[in-house]
Design a protein around this motif. Structure first.
Motif, PDB file in Angstrom:
ATOM      1  N   LEU A 112       0.838  -1.215   0.000  1.00 45.14           N
ATOM      2  CA  LEU A 112       0.000   0.000   0.000  1.00 45.14           C
ATOM      3  C   LEU A 112       0.864   1.252   0.000  1.00 45.14           C
ATOM      4  N   PHE A 115       2.673   1.959  -3.248  1.00 48.53           N
ATOM      5  CA  PHE A 115       1.713   2.361  -4.289  1.00 48.53           C
ATOM      6  C   PHE A 115       1.313   3.827  -4.119  1.00 48.53           C
ATOM      7  N   LEU A 116       0.967   4.201  -2.884  1.00 42.19           N
ATOM      8  CA  LEU A 116       0.535   5.581  -2.648  1.00 42.19           C
ATOM      9  C   LEU A 116       1.703   6.551  -2.831  1.00 42.19           C
ATOM     10  N   LEU A 119       2.196   7.359  -6.512  1.00 44.63           N
ATOM     11  CA  LEU A 119       1.258   8.352  -7.042  1.00 44.63           C
ATOM     12  C   LEU A 119       1.624   9.755  -6.556  1.00 44.63           C
TER      13      LEU A 119
END
Lengths: 362, 275
Positions: A112, A115-116, A119
Motif C-alpha cells: 500500500l 503504491f501511494l 502516485l
C-alpha cells in the motif's frame, strides 16, 4: 495535435527544432524570407510552447539534453531493478524474526505504502523518471506480498496469482504512462492464459511451457487489443501489445519447428516440425506484409527479425554438418544480402505507393 | 468515464486489499473446523533445507520428506552386489507397484497414446504431468516392507549395513501409497486420519520397465512440500542438522511436529516438541 503526454510533447518540440533548422536553410538558399513581424511571432510562439512543455513534461530541449535523457532512462531502469531486488532481500533478511501477524501486516503495508508513494511522486516529478522507479518498487512489493503470503501459510501455488499482478502492473502502466510496466502486465496475462489453456488440456499449470501451443490464444488476442481499445491517449502503448503478441506467437512456433514432441498434435514429430517451419515462414511473411500495409513499424521490424531467425535455424539444420564452417557463414552472409535487396525493393515500392496516394488525394 | 487520480488510488488500494483478503480468507477456510488429517512427523519426515546456513534468509521452512516403495522385481533379482544396493536406496520419487496401467487410466491418462507417436524418444512423454490427490501413509505397511527389504537384502557389506541402519533410524517413514481424483473417495478407503493424509500432488506418465508398451506412472512431487515454521515454534528446531546422510543418527536433533492438513488439503504445523 493535442498534447496529452511526454512523448507527444517531445515529438512537438522535435518538430519545432526541425522546422527552425529547415527555415534557416530556406532563407539561406533564398527560397523563403520572413519579415521581422512574422519571424518574431513564430519565435515567440515556439518559445512559449517549448517553455510550457519543459515545465509540464520535462522534455529534452536540445540534443545534449536528449543524450542525457537516455542516460537518465537507463539509470532509472537499473536503479528501479536494483531497488526492487533489494526489497525482496530486505524482507528475507528480517521476516523470520517477526510473528505471523507482523509479517502479514508488513507485507500489506509495504504494498500500500509504495503504491501511494508512487502516485505522490508522480504529482511532484514531471520528468517521470522517479515515478517509474517508484512504480517498479511498488510492483515488486505487491509481487512479494502475494509470494510471501503463499510461503507463510503454505498455500498451494496457483496461476491465479498472475491475474492480480497483471491488473496491478496495468493499472500503474496506464496511470503513470509506463511502458515497462505495461510489458510486465502483458507478460503476466500471457502466462495466465497459457497456464489456463494447459490446465484445460489436463496438465499441471506450472508445466504450461512444455506445450508451446498454450501461448497461441493469448498471442492472437493481444495482437488485436489495440484495434478494439483506443490507445491514442497513451502514446507508444499500442506497440508493446503487438510486439509481445508476435513474440508469444512465433517464438513457440520456432521451438516447435525444432521440437515436434512438444506439440498437442497427434502426428509424428518430424511432421509437426515441418508443419511449424512452414507456418513460421508463412506467418512472419504475412506479418511483414501486414505491418507494411497498416504502417506498424514495430510489426515489420519484429517480423523481419523472426523471419531471419527461422531462416538461419533452418539453414543451420540443413548445412552446418555438411559444409565447412567458412562456407556456411558465407552462405548466411550472402542470404542476408539477398534479404536486404528484397526489403529495399519492398521499401521503394512502398514509398512509390505512398506518393501516388498523396498525388491522388491532392 | 474519465479516469483520474482518485480512481487510480481507489482501484489500487481495492486491488491490494482485495487480493490479501481473498488469500487470507482461503487460509482461514483451510484452517477452519476439524483438520482433514493430522500426522505426527519427526525429523525423519520434516527436514530443514540444505542451505540452512544462508544468512540472507532468516525464515525457516521444513521440507516434507516422502517416499514411494519401488516395485518388487528389483528386489527379486538374483543377489548380487549392485541389486542389493539398489534395493536399499530410499526411493524419494519414482515408480511403484500400485501405480500401474489401470491406476493411470483411472487418473485420466490415455494408454493408447503411449504408442501413437513413433519416435525414438519415450512415447509416454507425449502426455504431461497431471494434478491428482495422493495418499500419504505414515509409519505403516509401506515402511514395514521397506524395513524388511533392508534387513532381507543386507549382504553384510559396510554400505549395506549403513543403509539398513538408515532405514531403521533415519529414512522417512512417509510413503505415497495411492492416488485418485476424489478426496472423499480416498478418505473412505483410508479412514484413519492420524496415519493417512490426502494431499495434492503430481503424477507423470512413464512406461513399464518390463514392458515398454504398458503405461506406468511416477509420483513426481507434492504441490505443497515445504512448511513454514512460525516464530513461536522456531526454538524447537534450533540446531537441526542439514546433512542427514552424513550426520550419525546419535547426533541428530530429534523433534516431532503435529502437521495438520486442512479443508483445502494445505498443511501447517500446529505444535512441535523436542525429543
Amino acid at each position: 495535435m493535442s498534447i496529452n503526454n511526454r512523448i507527444d510533447a517531445q515529438k512537438r518540440a522535435d518538430d519545432i527544432h526541425i522546422f527552425s533548422d529547415e527555415l534557416q536553410r530556406l532563407e539561406r538558399d533564398g527560397v523563403l524570407q520572413l519579415d521581422q513581424t512574422q519571424r518574431l511571432a513564430v519565435t515567440t510562439h515556439h518559445q512559449t510552447l517549448l517553455a510550457s512543455f519543459a515545465q509540464s513534461f520535462d522534455i529534452d530541449r536540445d540534443s545534449q539534453a536528449k543524450q542525457l535523457s537516455l542516460g537518465m532512462r537507463i539509470t532509472s531502469f537499473l536503479g528501479a531493478a536494483a531497488l526492487a531486488v533489494s526489497v525482496f532481500f530486505l524482507f528475507y533478511q528480517f521476516w523470520g524474526w517477526f510473528s505471523t501477524l507482523v509479517q502479514v501486516a508488513t507485507l500489506i503495508a509495504a504494498a500500500l505504502a509504495t503504491f501511494l508513494t508512487t502516485l505522490w511522486i508522480q504529482q511532484k516529478d514531471s520528468s517521470g523518471y522517479f515515478a517509474k522507479l517508484a512504480a517498479l518498487v511498488a510492483f515488486a512489493c505487491f509481487v512479494l506480498n502475494i509470494v510471501m503470503l503463499g510461503q507463510i501459510f503454505n498455500i498451494t501455488p496457483s496461476d491465479k496469482a498472475l491475474l492480480p499482478w497483471a491488473a496491478f502492473a496495468l493499472l500503474l502502466a496506464y496511470a503513470l504512462d509506463l511502458r515497462l510496466l505495461l510489458v510486465a502486465g502483458l507478460l503476466c496475462v500471457i502466462a495466465f492464459v497459457a497456464a489456463r489453456v494447459g490446465t484445460w488440456s489436463g496438465m499441471y499449470w506450472l508445466d504450461f511451457g512444455e506445450r508451446p501451443e498454450n501461448f497461441f490464444p493469448a498471442a492472437i488476442a493481444l495482437f488485436f487489443v489495440p484495434r478494439f481499445i483506443d490507445h491514442r491517449r497513451f502514446a507508444g502503448f499500442a506497440s508493446p501489445y503487438r510486439i509481445i503478441a508476435l513474440l508469444a506467437l512465433f517464438l513457440p512456433m520456432l521451438v516447435l519447428a525444432n521440437w515436434g514432441a512438444g506439440s498437442y498434435l497427434p502426428l509424428h514429430s518430424k511432421t509437426i516440425e515441418v508443419l511449424y517451419q512452414i507456418l513460421g515462414f508463412a506467418g512472419t511473411a504475412l506479418a511483414i506484409w501486414l505491418g507494411i500495409r497498416l504502417h506498424f513499424a514495430e510489426v515489420v521490424n519484429v517480423s523481419v527479425t523472426l523471419f531471419v531467425i527461422f531462416l538461419f535455424t533452418k539453414m543451420f539444420d540443413w548445412w552446418w554438418t555438411l559444409m565447412p564452417k567458412y562456407l556456411f557463414f558465407l552462405v548466411l552472409g550472402l542470404t542476408a544480402l539477398l534479404l536486404l535487396f528484397v526489403f529495399r525493393r519492398l521499401r521503394t515500392a512502398s514509398i512509390v505507393q505512398t506518393e501516388t496516394s498523396k498525388d491522388i488525394a491532392s | 468515464m474519465m479516469w483520474n487520480r482518485k480512481r487510480t488510488v481507489i482501484a489500487g488500494v481495492a486491488l491490494i486489499m482485495g487480493v490479501n483478503i481473498f488469500a487470507l480468507a482461503g487460509v482461514f477456510f483451510n484452517r477452519s473446523g476439524t483438520a482433514e488429517s493430522t500426522l505426527k512427523l519427526s525429523e525423519r519426515e520434516l527436514t530443514p533445507p540444505r542451505w540452512r546456513d544462508n544468512k540472507e534468509d532468516s525464515g525457516l521452512s521444513l521440507k516434507i520428506s516422502w517416499r514411494v516403495l519401488p516395485p518388487e522385481p528389483i528386489a527379486k533379482t538374483a543377489p548380487d552386489k549392485n541389486a542389493d544396493d539398489y534395493t536399499l536406496y530410499p526411493s524419494y520419487s519414482g515408480e511403484s507397484d500400485w501405480l500401474n496401467e489401470s491406476k493411470m487410466i483411472a487418473l485420466g491418462f490415455d494408454p493408447s497414446s503411449a504408442n501413437s507417436r513413433l519416435d525414438e524418444r519415450s512415447s509416454a512423454t507425449n502426455q504431461k504431468t497431471r494434478d491428482v490427490m495422493l495418499v500419504l501413509q505414515l509409519n505403516g505397511s509401506a515402511y514395514e516392507t521397506a524395513l524388511k527389504r533392508a534387513i532381507k537384502y543386507n549382504s553384510g557389506s559396510k554400505e549395506n549395513v549403513k543403509m539398513m541402519i538408515n532405514e531403521r533410524d533415519k529414512n522417512s517413514r512417509l510413503f505415497v501409497i495411492d492416488a485418485g481424483l476424489n478426496a472423499t473417495t480416498l478418505r473412505t478407503a483410508y479412514p484413519d486420519r492420524s496415519q493417512y493424509a490426502i494431499v495434492r500432488g503430481q503424477i507423470r506418465p512413464s512406461w513399464n520397465a518390463d514392458n515398454k508398451k504398458k503405461l506406468a506412472g511416477v509420483v513426481s512431487k507434492l504441490n505443497v512440500d515445504t512448511l513454514h515454521v512460525p516464530l513461536k515454534l522456531r526454538h524447537t528446531f534450533d540446531g537441526a542438522s542439514l546433512i542427514l546422510d552424513e550426520a550419525p543418527a546419535a547426533k541428530l536433533v530429534r523433534y516431532e511436529a503435529d502437521v495438520a492438513f486442512g479443508q483445502r488439503l494445505e498443511p501447517w504445523i500446529t505444535a512441535a516438541t523436542r525429543k
